[in-house]
Design a protein around this motif. Sequence first.
Motif, PDB file in Angstrom:
ATOM      1  N   THR A   1      50.898   8.102 -76.971  1.00 22.33           N
ATOM      2  CA  THR A   1      49.967   8.927 -76.194  1.00 22.33           C
ATOM      3  C   THR A   1      49.413  10.099 -76.988  1.00 22.33           C
ATOM      4  O   THR A   1      48.712  10.943 -76.431  1.00 22.33           O
ATOM      5  CB  THR A   1      50.662   9.470 -74.924  1.00 22.33           C
ATOM      6  OG1 THR A   1      51.775  10.295 -75.318  1.00 22.33           O
ATOM      7  CG2 THR A   1      51.163   8.341 -74.045  1.00 22.33           C
TER       8      THR A   1
ATOM      9  N   ASP B   1      44.127  12.222 -73.806  1.00 20.84           N
ATOM     10  CA  ASP B   1      44.156  13.427 -72.974  1.00 20.84           C
ATOM     11  C   ASP B   1      45.202  13.229 -71.867  1.00 20.84           C
ATOM     12  O   ASP B   1      45.730  12.124 -71.678  1.00 20.84           O
ATOM     13  CB  ASP B   1      42.763  13.731 -72.411  1.00 20.84           C
ATOM     14  CG  ASP B   1      42.252  12.675 -71.440  1.00 20.84           C
ATOM     15  OD1 ASP B   1      43.060  12.062 -70.707  1.00 20.84           O
ATOM     16  OD2 ASP B   1      41.029  12.447 -71.403  1.00 20.84           O
ATOM     17  N   PRO B   2      45.538  14.292 -71.133  1.00 19.89           N
ATOM     18  CA  PRO B   2      46.644  14.202 -70.156  1.00 19.89           C
ATOM     19  C   PRO B   2      46.483  13.097 -69.118  1.00 19.89           C
ATOM     20  O   PRO B   2      47.467  12.437 -68.765  1.00 19.89           O
ATOM     21  CB  PRO B   2      46.638  15.590 -69.502  1.00 19.89           C
ATOM     22  CG  PRO B   2      46.118  16.502 -70.575  1.00 19.89           C
ATOM     23  CD  PRO B   2      45.062  15.692 -71.283  1.00 19.89           C
TER      24      PRO B   2
ATOM     25  N   THR C   1      47.066   9.790 -70.785  1.00 21.03           N
ATOM     26  CA  THR C   1      48.485   9.735 -71.150  1.00 21.03           C
ATOM     27  C   THR C   1      49.307   9.195 -69.988  1.00 21.03           C
ATOM     28  O   THR C   1      50.191   8.342 -70.172  1.00 21.03           O
ATOM     29  CB  THR C   1      48.992  11.136 -71.544  1.00 21.03           C
ATOM     30  OG1 THR C   1      48.395  11.506 -72.799  1.00 21.03           O
ATOM     31  CG2 THR C   1      50.511  11.158 -71.685  1.00 21.03           C
ATOM     32  N   GLN C   2      49.018   9.660 -68.779  1.00 17.53           N
ATOM     33  CA  GLN C   2      49.768   9.200 -67.614  1.00 17.53           C
ATOM     34  C   GLN C   2      49.556   7.719 -67.339  1.00 17.53           C
ATOM     35  O   GLN C   2      50.482   7.029 -66.890  1.00 17.53           O
ATOM     36  CB  GLN C   2      49.398  10.045 -66.388  1.00 17.53           C
ATOM     37  CG  GLN C   2      49.849  11.499 -66.494  1.00 17.53           C
ATOM     38  CD  GLN C   2      51.304  11.644 -66.886  1.00 17.53           C
ATOM     39  OE1 GLN C   2      52.186  11.023 -66.300  1.00 17.53           O
ATOM     40  NE2 GLN C   2      51.566  12.465 -67.902  1.00 17.53           N
TER      41      GLN C   2
ATOM     42  N   GLU D   1      56.473  13.542 -75.552  1.00 16.20           N
ATOM     43  CA  GLU D   1      56.476  13.755 -74.110  1.00 16.20           C
ATOM     44  C   GLU D   1      57.906  13.981 -73.629  1.00 16.20           C
ATOM     45  O   GLU D   1      58.661  13.035 -73.383  1.00 16.20           O
ATOM     46  CB  GLU D   1      55.854  12.548 -73.397  1.00 16.20           C
ATOM     47  CG  GLU D   1      54.395  12.313 -73.714  1.00 16.20           C
ATOM     48  CD  GLU D   1      53.495  13.377 -73.115  1.00 16.20           C
ATOM     49  OE1 GLU D   1      53.862  13.958 -72.068  1.00 16.20           O
ATOM     50  OE2 GLU D   1      52.425  13.623 -73.701  1.00 16.20           O
TER      51      GLU D   1
END
Length: 251
Positions: free
Chosen positions: A174, A178-179, A182-183, A205
Motif C-alpha cells: 500500500t 492514498d488512504p 489503501t483500505q 501499516e
Amino acid sequence: MLQVTDVTKSFGENGVLRGVSMHVSRGEVVAIIGRSGSGKSTLLRCINHLETVDSGTIAIGGQTMVTDGPDGRPQYQKERMLRGICLKMGLVFQDYNLFPHYSVLKNLMMPQRLVLRRSPQEAEQKAMLLLEKVGLAAKAGEYPCNLSGGQCQRVAIARALCMDPEILCFDEPTSALDPLLTQEVLAVIRQLAAEKRTMIVVTHEMNFARDVADRVIYMEDGLIVEDGPAQQVLGSERSAAIRAFAGDGGY
C-alpha cells in the motif's frame, strides 16, 4: 512451512542482512516492520529468490532452497528443483508490476499458461474466479492504465493467487496508495488472512499489522530485533525499540 536460518546479504560494503533467522508456520500471517533500509524488502526478495544470499539456509515446505556449501559459499538447488520450490511462493510488489499492454484477464492468464501449462479454458476460469474474489470481474477486459492504483494492486494479488502459492508475500503493498485505496487493498488481505492463508507482509501499516498478523517481526540494521505475537509487539506494553520506531499511538 518456511525456515530462514542465519541468512546474510551484502551489496558491496553494505551489509543489508546480517544473520537473519525466522520461521513461518502454515496458516500464519507474519508482518515485517521497520525503518526504510532495515532489510525488510531484501529479506523478502531473498526468500523469493529474486536476490541470492551470501550465506545461510532457506527451506520452504520442507525443501531446502539454499544452504552453505562445503566451501562456505551458498549452494542452491539445481534449476529444475529450484523452480519447483520457488513456485511455492507468490510475491505482490508495491508497484504492481502488471504488463501494461495486456488486459487484466490476460495479465492473470499468461503466467498460468507459461509456467503451469494450464489450458486457455482452465487459465481463464481460474482468473475470473479470482477477479471475482477481489471485486474486479467487471474489469477483466480493461488495461492497467484505466484502473486506479488500488484496483491495480488487487489485480496483482489475484495474479499471484492464480499460481496457487503456498506462501503469499507482500512487499509494502500500500506504500504507493492514498488512504482510501489503501483500505481497498488491506480489505482483500484481511479476507485472505481470515481464510488462513500463509502470508508474509512487509508493511508500514501499524493498525493492520497489529489487528491482522499473528506475529510481528521488527527489523533494524539488517537484524531481527523483535519477533513475537502482534498484540504483544505492538500492544500497550511495547518495547522501547518499538516506541522509538512507531511511537505510543493507540493502534
